[in-house]
Motif scaffolding. Structure first.
Motif, PDB file in Angstrom:
ATOM      1  N   GLU A 560     -11.353 -11.505  -9.275  1.00  0.00           N
ATOM      2  CA  GLU A 560     -11.051 -10.806  -8.033  1.00  0.00           C
ATOM      3  C   GLU A 560      -9.840 -11.419  -7.365  1.00  0.00           C
ATOM      4  OE1 GLU A 560     -13.972 -12.907  -4.772  1.00  0.00           O
ATOM      5  OE2 GLU A 560     -14.800 -11.232  -5.914  1.00  0.00           O
ATOM      6  N   LEU A 561      -9.236 -10.636  -6.479  1.00  0.00           N
ATOM      7  CA  LEU A 561      -8.096 -11.096  -5.705  1.00  0.00           C
ATOM      8  C   LEU A 561      -8.586 -11.964  -4.547  1.00  0.00           C
ATOM      9  CD1 LEU A 561      -5.943  -7.812  -5.504  1.00  0.00           C
ATOM     10  CD2 LEU A 561      -5.961  -9.567  -7.277  1.00  0.00           C
ATOM     11  N   ASP A 562      -7.645 -12.602  -3.880  1.00  0.00           N
ATOM     12  CA  ASP A 562      -8.002 -13.439  -2.733  1.00  0.00           C
ATOM     13  C   ASP A 562      -8.722 -12.654  -1.655  1.00  0.00           C
ATOM     14  OD1 ASP A 562      -6.827 -15.542  -4.021  1.00  0.00           O
ATOM     15  OD2 ASP A 562      -4.945 -15.468  -2.880  1.00  0.00           O
ATOM     16  N   ASN A 563      -8.403 -11.338  -1.569  1.00  0.00           N
ATOM     17  CA  ASN A 563      -9.027 -10.507  -0.539  1.00  0.00           C
ATOM     18  C   ASN A 563     -10.352  -9.889  -1.000  1.00  0.00           C
ATOM     19  OD1 ASN A 563      -8.162  -8.541  -2.325  1.00  0.00           O
ATOM     20  ND2 ASN A 563      -6.433  -7.882  -1.034  1.00  0.00           N
ATOM     21  N   GLY A 564     -10.810 -10.268  -2.181  1.00  0.00           N
ATOM     22  CA  GLY A 564     -12.107  -9.801  -2.650  1.00  0.00           C
ATOM     23  C   GLY A 564     -12.081  -8.540  -3.494  1.00  0.00           C
ATOM     24  N   ILE A 565     -10.924  -7.915  -3.678  1.00  0.00           N
ATOM     25  CA  ILE A 565     -10.841  -6.707  -4.518  1.00  0.00           C
ATOM     26  C   ILE A 565     -11.143  -7.075  -5.969  1.00  0.00           C
ATOM     27  CG2 ILE A 565      -9.302  -4.920  -5.430  1.00  0.00           C
ATOM     28  CD1 ILE A 565      -7.868  -4.917  -2.755  1.00  0.00           C
ATOM     29  N   VAL A 725      -0.232   8.562   2.719  1.00  0.00           N
ATOM     30  CA  VAL A 725      -0.098   7.816   1.475  1.00  0.00           C
ATOM     31  C   VAL A 725       0.019   6.317   1.751  1.00  0.00           C
ATOM     32  CG1 VAL A 725       1.312   7.478  -0.583  1.00  0.00           C
ATOM     33  CG2 VAL A 725       0.894   9.782   0.273  1.00  0.00           C
ATOM     34  N   LYS A 726       0.718   5.952   2.805  1.00  0.00           N
ATOM     35  CA  LYS A 726       0.814   4.534   3.149  1.00  0.00           C
ATOM     36  C   LYS A 726      -0.558   3.959   3.487  1.00  0.00           C
ATOM     37  CE  LYS A 726       5.583   4.363   4.892  1.00  0.00           C
ATOM     38  NZ  LYS A 726       6.448   4.142   6.094  1.00  0.00           N
ATOM     39  N   ASP A 727      -1.362   4.731   4.195  1.00  0.00           N
ATOM     40  CA  ASP A 727      -2.691   4.275   4.589  1.00  0.00           C
ATOM     41  C   ASP A 727      -3.677   4.313   3.418  1.00  0.00           C
ATOM     42  OD1 ASP A 727      -4.525   3.384   6.638  1.00  0.00           O
ATOM     43  OD2 ASP A 727      -5.443   5.371   6.527  1.00  0.00           O
ATOM     44  N   PHE A 728      -3.308   5.018   2.393  1.00  0.00           N
ATOM     45  CA  PHE A 728      -4.156   5.183   1.212  1.00  0.00           C
ATOM     46  C   PHE A 728      -4.571   3.818   0.644  1.00  0.00           C
ATOM     47  CE2 PHE A 728      -4.072   6.770  -3.451  1.00  0.00           C
ATOM     48  CZ  PHE A 728      -5.433   7.055  -3.424  1.00  0.00           C
ATOM     49  N   LYS A 729      -3.648   2.850   0.698  1.00  0.00           N
ATOM     50  CA  LYS A 729      -3.915   1.545   0.100  1.00  0.00           C
ATOM     51  C   LYS A 729      -4.952   0.747   0.880  1.00  0.00           C
ATOM     52  CE  LYS A 729      -0.575  -1.389   0.126  1.00  0.00           C
ATOM     53  NZ  LYS A 729       0.784  -2.006   0.061  1.00  0.00           N
ATOM     54  N   ASN A 730      -5.333   1.219   2.053  1.00  0.00           N
ATOM     55  CA  ASN A 730      -6.308   0.508   2.868  1.00  0.00           C
ATOM     56  C   ASN A 730      -7.727   1.034   2.693  1.00  0.00           C
ATOM     57  OD1 ASN A 730      -4.359  -1.250   4.065  1.00  0.00           O
ATOM     58  ND2 ASN A 730      -3.697   0.459   5.365  1.00  0.00           N
ATOM     59  N   TYR A 731      -7.922   1.869   1.666  1.00  0.00           N
ATOM     60  CA  TYR A 731      -9.269   2.340   1.331  1.00  0.00           C
ATOM     61  C   TYR A 731      -9.860   1.455   0.224  1.00  0.00           C
ATOM     62  CZ  TYR A 731      -8.971   6.609   4.114  1.00  0.00           C
ATOM     63  OH  TYR A 731      -8.897   7.505   5.162  1.00  0.00           O
ATOM     64  N   LYS A 754      -0.601  -6.128  -0.597  1.00  0.00           N
ATOM     65  CA  LYS A 754      -1.232  -6.457   0.675  1.00  0.00           C
ATOM     66  C   LYS A 754      -1.971  -5.242   1.220  1.00  0.00           C
ATOM     67  CE  LYS A 754       0.649 -10.581   0.679  1.00  0.00           C
ATOM     68  NZ  LYS A 754      -0.174 -11.795   0.441  1.00  0.00           N
ATOM     69  N   VAL A 755      -3.234  -5.444   1.593  1.00  0.00           N
ATOM     70  CA  VAL A 755      -4.067  -4.359   2.117  1.00  0.00           C
ATOM     71  C   VAL A 755      -4.758  -4.839   3.391  1.00  0.00           C
ATOM     72  CG1 VAL A 755      -4.454  -3.389  -0.186  1.00  0.00           C
ATOM     73  CG2 VAL A 755      -6.060  -5.069   0.727  1.00  0.00           C
ATOM     74  N   ALA A 756      -5.430  -3.904   4.069  1.00  0.00           N
ATOM     75  CA  ALA A 756      -6.141  -4.240   5.305  1.00  0.00           C
ATOM     76  C   ALA A 756      -7.280  -5.210   5.009  1.00  0.00           C
ATOM     77  CB  ALA A 756      -6.681  -2.971   5.950  1.00  0.00           C
ATOM     78  N   ASP A 757      -7.636  -6.015   5.995  1.00  0.00           N
ATOM     79  CA  ASP A 757      -8.737  -6.964   5.833  1.00  0.00           C
ATOM     80  C   ASP A 757     -10.062  -6.247   5.594  1.00  0.00           C
ATOM     81  OD1 ASP A 757      -7.006  -9.091   6.168  1.00  0.00           O
ATOM     82  OD2 ASP A 757      -7.345  -9.227   8.336  1.00  0.00           O
ATOM     83  N   ASP A 758     -10.255  -5.163   6.324  1.00  0.00           N
ATOM     84  CA  ASP A 758     -11.479  -4.373   6.160  1.00  0.00           C
ATOM     85  C   ASP A 758     -11.100  -3.011   5.577  1.00  0.00           C
ATOM     86  OD1 ASP A 758     -13.285  -6.285   7.300  1.00  0.00           O
ATOM     87  OD2 ASP A 758     -12.460  -5.768   9.274  1.00  0.00           O
TER      88      ASP A 758
END
Length: 990
Positions: A560-565, A725-731, A754-758
């Motif tokens: 997983e990535l540092d952000n948990g993905i 589309v820009k916000d798409f990466k935060n799902y 880089k994505v949103a924390d939540d």
């Protein structure tokens, strides 16, 4: 290569290739070695050949191309003959192609119950065809044909249909087929490696003698193929283009399918003469690529094909063409969208032209950063444009083609295409492009050669075109020597007003040939009988292959990535290529605007780069990227050379985060969408397979019809789409990586993705209800020679336990050359060129299975073809021997099947949608092993018999028997715009 849109891996040894002054002739020499194997057979190898080819020449002149690929226990086989349509006698065009069909009919041992009796009838039929051919009176010809039909029925008492196909199927072969083109006829099978001995015996027998049994039924099938060509505007345009390029040479004057008059007046004598002249070992090649042992394999080939007798063969001297002095104009009419092509005649294979035109073509159109790609497609100056070269033995041609956007004329497209040639002639392309496209070609070729089928195709092409493999190996090195100055000089000499321009216009085609239904009497199939050859063949047992199953949970590793993905990964053990996919389990069902926004991004730049500059930056890196949205899933993909992943990901992230909306680009994008809709509804395949099929399943409430209206598209705010589309990466998302050095890939993702924390949850998906089927006939009136129809019946919801039975049923009943449906409708009754039926498993555990059937035939044969199909669908013929062969074939295919590389992940993805969490093939294999014909009959009775069908039909209303159709249900004549939920052309904003 670029037409397949393979990986664009440009920086591979780029610094080496950029120093042209250091390239000398000696460094580019390719050494050819003559060696002997353990059995004393001589073979040829080429130094530094990435394919590892051993090229043998047997004493009888047969060329044998061998290469090893152990990815799966299979062998891709081709038998290639230097015999194509250019060698057809002028009075018998189409002969080579028809002969190709007949080579599947057997010999004096294969496909016969009593050869001594059968051959007497075949001689009578041959004599009658000569009489028929000479007769000029139409009524007398019909009488002779009736006699041919009568004698053919008698002859069929001693023939067995499809014995060759049954035997190849029993081997577990896939892809059994053949094709004929200008200079070649090529026969194809992919076989399990343990069945090589039996395959060689079968094929050497097949090519040892020609028997023209079941001749007149197969002739009707070929004429159906001729009709399909008349319904194909692309084929008609291609034929017109060749006619313009080659007014004397058979390339332009003798089509592969032949002309109708010749097809209807064949000569069995002429076909035998053609076979005896060209189907000789010194005019043939056997190509075997796969899991082979070199020494054992060549010995086996020599023991079989080595027995064929060498004969002197001379191909005819073909006419030479005069230079084209001024543009030649051709016009073709038909119902599909207008388009234009411009073709320049070149030299053929092994000429200087081949090298220069290949390079020019890639600079014009490489799918990413070519002049056509950037100046026409990227800027939306046309609806779509491309270029493509073709090289044959005597000549070649370079074709530029394009579709007009709304309000644009074909001549305007022509001028834009020619303008790109002018830019090239002026040297208006960047200096790095030559090195870049050569490396694109090189690494695309490297990936192609990893695939046994693609590599085997390259070998047979080399044989047909008399290419020394050493020249093929060094071809791209030769391209490196070409300087920009030399290429520009060539372009100025080569590309002048010496082209053929072909206008494909919308309108009625008055050249269509329509034929009568000859009323063929169904011949006997004798499917429950076998020749002595087949009995002996089936009695031979090969060392069985053992199935290999995948433990998905151990094969697919996770980190997983540092952000948990979550990152799922599989190591690439073959090379340094990578493929990365960011996966979102949402699509247009969740947000209809998503697909629109993703498509719009293709035409946008950022605050740093224009859209065209971005394409160039990716191309220079040798990285391909894509963003795609389906109904339920979306993907952001990146692939290329592993060492360039960080820079590629950095560039992709820059585009994703910094795209700038552009109103002009959006307006063009909308116009392009609306024009694409108009083009789609002109294609009969789209109407039948998409429009009618969707309506038959879902009615008005379907994904296909749930589209934005013209006004909604025009009023959309481009900024809203870019923000979406820009916000798409935060799902919520997950990542799959196939490649080496997973830690480096994860590090690059941590740095650049880089994505949103939540992360956000997905919006609720729109649901579409599958309707019950039965009692409906959905008809579309379309200007065509044939008629095509599909039957659709909704079945039970998906059940994993039915997968074994449905797989075996499809093999036995409706799919393949030796299936019940093919034998009855085409072989016995000659009612269609194409007919099949299958039980379609759902793609999702919550969806239903479907019973499907298809017929493509002359409109005047449709009622009979429908009766034949429905009879089969309600009473499955029971043939024990054929069932056993289908069962054996299915088991052997499963045993030889290997799921490898990245396919492991994507197969697991598909199975999880069905609610299956392990390799289902193990249970399928065990279930099929135990299955009897009675079990299959029970499956048929429970899932197929008595089903109620929605029937979809496309054809010319003037020719289709509407009264006969009405017996199938209530006829609803469908408006095409309504099917797709399109608006009428007059409503489209120009």
């Amino acid at each position: 290569m670029k037409k397949i849109n393979l990986l664009l891996l440009i920086v591979f040894t780029l610094t080496i290739f950029s120093c042209k002054e250091n390239n000398d002739v000696a460094s580019n020499e390719v050494k050819v070695s003559q060696q002997k194997d353990a059995n004393g057979f001589s073979y040829e190898t080429v130094a530094n050949d990435p394919t590892g080819l051993r090229l043998y020449t047997l004493d009888n002149g047969l060329k044998v191309y061998l290469s090893k690929n152990s990815d799966e226990p299979k062998i891709q086989t081709y038998i290639a003959v230097r015999a194509g349509s250019v060698y057809d006698p002028k009075e018998s065009t189409g002969l080579a192609h028809y002969l190709e069909h007949m080579v599947f009919k057997g010999t004096d041992e294969i496909g016969t119950l009593d050869w001594e009796k059968e051959k007497e009838y075949l001689q009578q039929i041959s004599d009658l065809y000569e009489e028929h051919r000479a007769e000029k009176d139409p009524e007398k010809k019909k009488e002779i044909y009736k006699k041919i039909d009568e004698v053919s029925l008698e002859a069929s008492n001693y023939s067995i249909a499809n014995e060759y196909d049954k035997m190849t199927s029993s081997l577990g072969a896939t892809g059994t087929n053949a094709h004929t083109w200008h200079e070649e006829t090529v026969y194809k099978n992919k076989i399990p490696a343990n069945e090589l001995d039996k395959w060689l015996d079968l094929e050497s027998e097949r090519f040892g003698q020609l028997v023209l049994r079941l001749f007149h039924t197969e002739l009707e099938a070929v004429f159906e193929e001729f009709n399909r060509g008349q319904d194909n505007d692309g084929r008609k345009s291609y034929a017109a283009m060749l006619d313009g390029l080659f007014p004397n040479h058979p390339y332009g004057q003798q089509s592969t399918i032949g002309i109708g008059e010749h097809l209807k007046n064949p000569s069995m004598v002429a076909i035998h003469n053609y076979f005896n002249k060209y189907y000789v070992p010194n005019n043939m090649a056997v190509v075997l690529v796969g899991d082979i042992d070199f020494d054992e394999t060549i010995q086996k080939v020599a023991n079989t094909f080595g027995k064929m007798e060498k004969k002197e063969v001379t191909h005819p001297t073909l006419p030479k063409e005069q230079p084209i002095a001024s543009p030649v104009v051709k016009e073709v009419f038909g119902p599909t969208a207008e388009n234009i092509s411009i073709s320049f005649r070149s030299g053929g294979v092994n000429t200087k032209d081949e090298k220069y035109v290949t390079l020019v073509d890639m600079i014009l159109s490489n799918g990413n950063a070519g002049l056509i790609d950037l100046n026409l497609n990227q800027k939306q100056a046309v609806q779509y444009a491309r270029s493509s070269p073709t090289f044959l033995n005597d000549y070649g041609y370079h074709t530029l083609s394009g579709y007009p956007k709304t309000g644009q004329t074909l001549d305007e497209v022509k001028n834009l295409l020619l303008a790109q040639i002018e830019k090239l002639k002026k040297g208006e392309f960047e200096d790095w492009m030559i090195d870049a496209v050569i490396n694109d070609l090189k690494l695309s070729q490297t990936q192609q050669y990893e695939n046994s089928t693609a590599l085997a195709s390259a070998y047979y092409n080399a044989f047909i075109h008399h290419e020394d493999w050493s020249k093929k190996v060094k071809f791209l090195d030769d391209l490196k020597k070409i300087t920009k100055e030399e290429l520009v000089e060539f372009a100025n000499k080569f590309y002048k007003d010496n082209y053929v321009v072909t206008y494909k216009r919308k309108g009625a085609d008055n050249s269509i040939v329509k034929v009568e239904n000859p009323g063929i009497t169904p011949v006997n199939l004798n499917r429950d009988k076998s020749s002595a050859y087949m009995k002996a063949f089936n009695a031979r047992e090969a060392t069985p292959l053992q199935p290999k199953y995948v433990d998905f949970k151990s094969a697919i590793k996770e980190t997983e990535l540092d952000n948990g993905i979550k990152v799922s990964y599989i190591e690439n053990e073959q090379n340094d290529l990578f493929d990365m996919n960011i996966i979102f389990d949402m699509g247009s069902d969740n947000d209809k605007k998503l697909g629109l926004g993703v498509g719009y991004m293709e035409y946008l730049g950022t605050d740093k780069y224009s859209a065209e500059e971005l394409k160039k930056e990716f191309y220079k890196l040798g990285i391909s990227y894509y963003v795609s949205t389906g109904a339920e899933k979306s993907y952001v993909g990146l692939n290329g050379l592993k060492e360039n992943l960080p820079e590629g990901l950095k560039l992709l992230s820059h585009l994703w985060n910094n795209a700038v909306p552009n109103q002009e680009a959006y307006d063009k994008y909308v116009t392009q969408i609306l024009k694409s809709r108009q083009n789609t509804k002109t294609r009969k395949g789209s109407i039948l397979q998409r429009g009618l099929m969707s309506y038959a399943k879902y009615g008005e409430n379907s994904r296909l019809r749930n589209i934005f209206s013209n006004s909604e598209l025009n009023e959309m705010n481009p900024q809203e789409l870019v923000d979406l589309v820009k916000d798409f990466k935060n799902y919520n998302q997950r990542i799959f990586y196939y490649g080496k050095d997973v830690d480096a890939a994860v590090a690059a993702l941590n740095e650049h993705h880089k994505v949103a924390d939540d992360l956000k949850e997905y919006p609720a998906a729109t649901e579409y209800t599958e309707l019950e089927t039965g009692g409906n006939v959905f008809f579309v009136d379309y200007d065509m020679v044939q008629a095509e129809m599909m039957f659709l019946a909704k079945g039970e919801p998906f059940k994993a336990e039915n997968m074994a039975a449905s797989t075996l049923f499809n093999t036995y009943f409706g799919s393949g050359l030796s299936s019940i449906v093919f034998q009855e409708i085409r072989e016995s009754k000659s009612l269609a060129y194409s007919a099949y039926s299958y039980y379609a498993e759902a793609n999702d555990k919550n969806d239903s299975n479907y019973v499907m059937a298809y017929i493509g035939t002359q409109a005047n044969k449709m009622p009979q073809a429908v009766d034949a199909m429905l009879s089969l669908m309600n009473d499955m013929p029971e043939a024990e021997e054929q069932f056993n062969a289908a069962k054996e074939a299915t088991l052997k295919k499963l045993a030889a099947q290997r799921i490898t590389k990245s396919n492991i992940f994507w197969t697991y993805e598909r199975l999880q949608k069905l609610g299956i969490d392990k390799d289902h093939r193990e249970e399928m294999y065990k279930a099929i092993e135990k299955m009897t014909l009675a079990d299959l009959k029970e499956f048929f009775n429970e899932n197929i018999k008595g089903e109620q069908y929605n029937v979809m039909v496309i054809g010319n209303k003037k020719d289709v028997d509407m009264k006969a159709l009405s017996k199938l249900g209530k006829i609803q004549e469908m408006d095409i715009d309504y099917l797709f939920n399109y608006e009428k052309p007059k409503d489209i904003k120009q």
